[in-house]
Design a protein around this motif. Sequence first.
Motif, PDB file in Angstrom:
ATOM      1  N   CYS A 149       0.832  -1.216   0.000  1.00  0.00           N
ATOM      2  CA  CYS A 149       0.000   0.000   0.000  1.00  0.00           C
ATOM      3  C   CYS A 149       0.862   1.260   0.000  1.00  0.00           C
ATOM      4  O   CYS A 149       0.598   2.213  -0.753  1.00  0.00           O
ATOM      5  CB  CYS A 149      -0.914   0.014   1.229  1.00  0.00           C
ATOM      6  N   ALA A 150       1.905   1.273   0.834  1.00  0.00           N
ATOM      7  CA  ALA A 150       2.778   2.447   0.903  1.00  0.00           C
ATOM      8  C   ALA A 150       3.533   2.643  -0.411  1.00  0.00           C
ATOM      9  O   ALA A 150       3.714   3.774  -0.879  1.00  0.00           O
ATOM     10  CB  ALA A 150       3.755   2.293   2.060  1.00  0.00           C
ATOM     11  N   THR A 151       3.962   1.548  -1.015  1.00  0.00           N
ATOM     12  CA  THR A 151       4.683   1.621  -2.287  1.00  0.00           C
ATOM     13  C   THR A 151       3.798   2.200  -3.384  1.00  0.00           C
ATOM     14  O   THR A 151       4.214   3.078  -4.154  1.00  0.00           O
ATOM     15  CB  THR A 151       5.183   0.227  -2.701  1.00  0.00           C
ATOM     16  N   ALA A 162      -1.763   5.443   1.574  1.00  0.00           N
ATOM     17  CA  ALA A 162      -0.783   5.676   2.633  1.00  0.00           C
ATOM     18  C   ALA A 162      -1.427   5.563   4.011  1.00  0.00           C
ATOM     19  O   ALA A 162      -0.857   4.973   4.932  1.00  0.00           O
ATOM     20  CB  ALA A 162      -0.137   7.053   2.461  1.00  0.00           C
ATOM     21  N   ALA A 165      -2.048   2.011   4.732  1.00  0.00           N
ATOM     22  CA  ALA A 165      -0.783   1.386   5.108  1.00  0.00           C
ATOM     23  C   ALA A 165      -0.437   1.684   6.564  1.00  0.00           C
ATOM     24  O   ALA A 165       0.076   0.808   7.279  1.00  0.00           O
ATOM     25  CB  ALA A 165       0.333   1.873   4.189  1.00  0.00           C
ATOM     26  N   LEU A 166      -0.723   2.894   7.005  1.00  0.00           N
ATOM     27  CA  LEU A 166      -0.423   3.262   8.399  1.00  0.00           C
ATOM     28  C   LEU A 166      -1.238   2.418   9.383  1.00  0.00           C
ATOM     29  O   LEU A 166      -0.712   1.938  10.397  1.00  0.00           O
ATOM     30  CB  LEU A 166      -0.704   4.749   8.613  1.00  0.00           C
ATOM     31  N   LEU A 212       6.348   4.136   4.564  1.00  0.00           N
ATOM     32  CA  LEU A 212       5.480   5.238   4.978  1.00  0.00           C
ATOM     33  C   LEU A 212       6.238   6.559   4.981  1.00  0.00           C
ATOM     34  O   LEU A 212       5.702   7.604   4.586  1.00  0.00           O
ATOM     35  CB  LEU A 212       4.912   4.954   6.380  1.00  0.00           C
ATOM     36  N   ALA A 215       6.737   7.606   1.347  1.00  0.00           N
ATOM     37  CA  ALA A 215       5.512   7.990   0.632  1.00  0.00           C
ATOM     38  C   ALA A 215       5.158   9.451   0.842  1.00  0.00           C
ATOM     39  O   ALA A 215       4.434  10.049   0.038  1.00  0.00           O
ATOM     40  CB  ALA A 215       4.347   7.107   1.078  1.00  0.00           C
ATOM     41  N   ASP A 216       5.656  10.044   1.916  1.00  0.00           N
ATOM     42  CA  ASP A 216       5.347  11.447   2.201  1.00  0.00           C
ATOM     43  C   ASP A 216       6.041  12.348   1.187  1.00  0.00           C
ATOM     44  O   ASP A 216       7.140  12.060   0.715  1.00  0.00           O
ATOM     45  CB  ASP A 216       5.811  11.800   3.616  1.00  0.00           C
TER      46      ASP A 216
END
Length: 327
Positions: A149-151, A162, A165-166, A212, A215-216
């Motif tokens: 998910c983060a990727t 994101a 994913a968290l 994570l 991803a920001d």
Amino acid sequence: MPGTSPHSPLRAWWKRHPPAAGAAVMATCIVSVGFRLTGHETLSRIALVLGCVAWLALAAEFAVRLLRERAGWAADAGTPGGLTAVAATTVLGTRFSALGRQTLAEALLALSALLWPVLTVLVVRHWKRKMPGGVFLCCVAAQGLAVLCATLAAAESAAWLAHTALVLFWLGLVLYGVALYLFDPRQVLEGPGDQWIAGGALAISALAGSGLLAADSARLYLWNDDDHGVLRAVTLALLVLALASYAVLLVAECVRPRPRYDVRRWATVFPMGMTAVATLSVSAAADVPWLRTPGEVLLWIAVAAWLAVAAGAVGSALAAVRSTAPR
């Protein structure tokens, strides 16, 4: 064709393998990811092809047993090894996302997201005390989803992925705590290979944390400074714990060697490769450049382990086929 007959020696050998054989796909695909992170693209793609072939074979077996042998499928799916289906699919999806094949990665995410709750419920129903290292696959599966998910969130600038994913990241840490409570610590010295998942689960958690952080961006602005600081601190702590677990498990292997081949040795290779990849990824995402060299060293150790276990698997297959072949 005799080689594909349901009663052939090769088929008989294949059917004896537990669902934990999915760890072979996990190990091969994570080595592919590691090669990519260190710039060995050709080796990475070779490993990816091998991982895809193994995944397709296991997926076919999974589907055939679900349709024709429902009782046997349910029994195997209820073991911790059943969750390798989810973990292997997410690792494969992560590698395809890095290739720019986002549609395929999304399809693999959807498939793993469908399998995850079903298999998790089946596995949790059979939880008890004094379990082998496979119990940590509940954490690995959740964190595998978090990593993918983060990727994809970073690749497609999708904030909702994101945030999903968290949630999975924190859930995975909770599941790790439960698994640790259920784990039989004697497995560190006695386990056939899957005891390494105790450390691999920490490593994939660190990888999810680094994902994570990566991803920001200014476009998404997912986390404020406080959130970023907490994520970075937790990710680094998880990596330290993963490396410490690696050291403890390696010492245990030296104290009590277990050299004979076992299919669960793939569950040794995967944590080794995952620790290397987590170290490389955290180095970049958390801006700790000196971690890159240890990550590269750990990757080549994982490659050596992969080659050793692959040789054992080939030898086991040939021996089994010869022993069951008609005379």
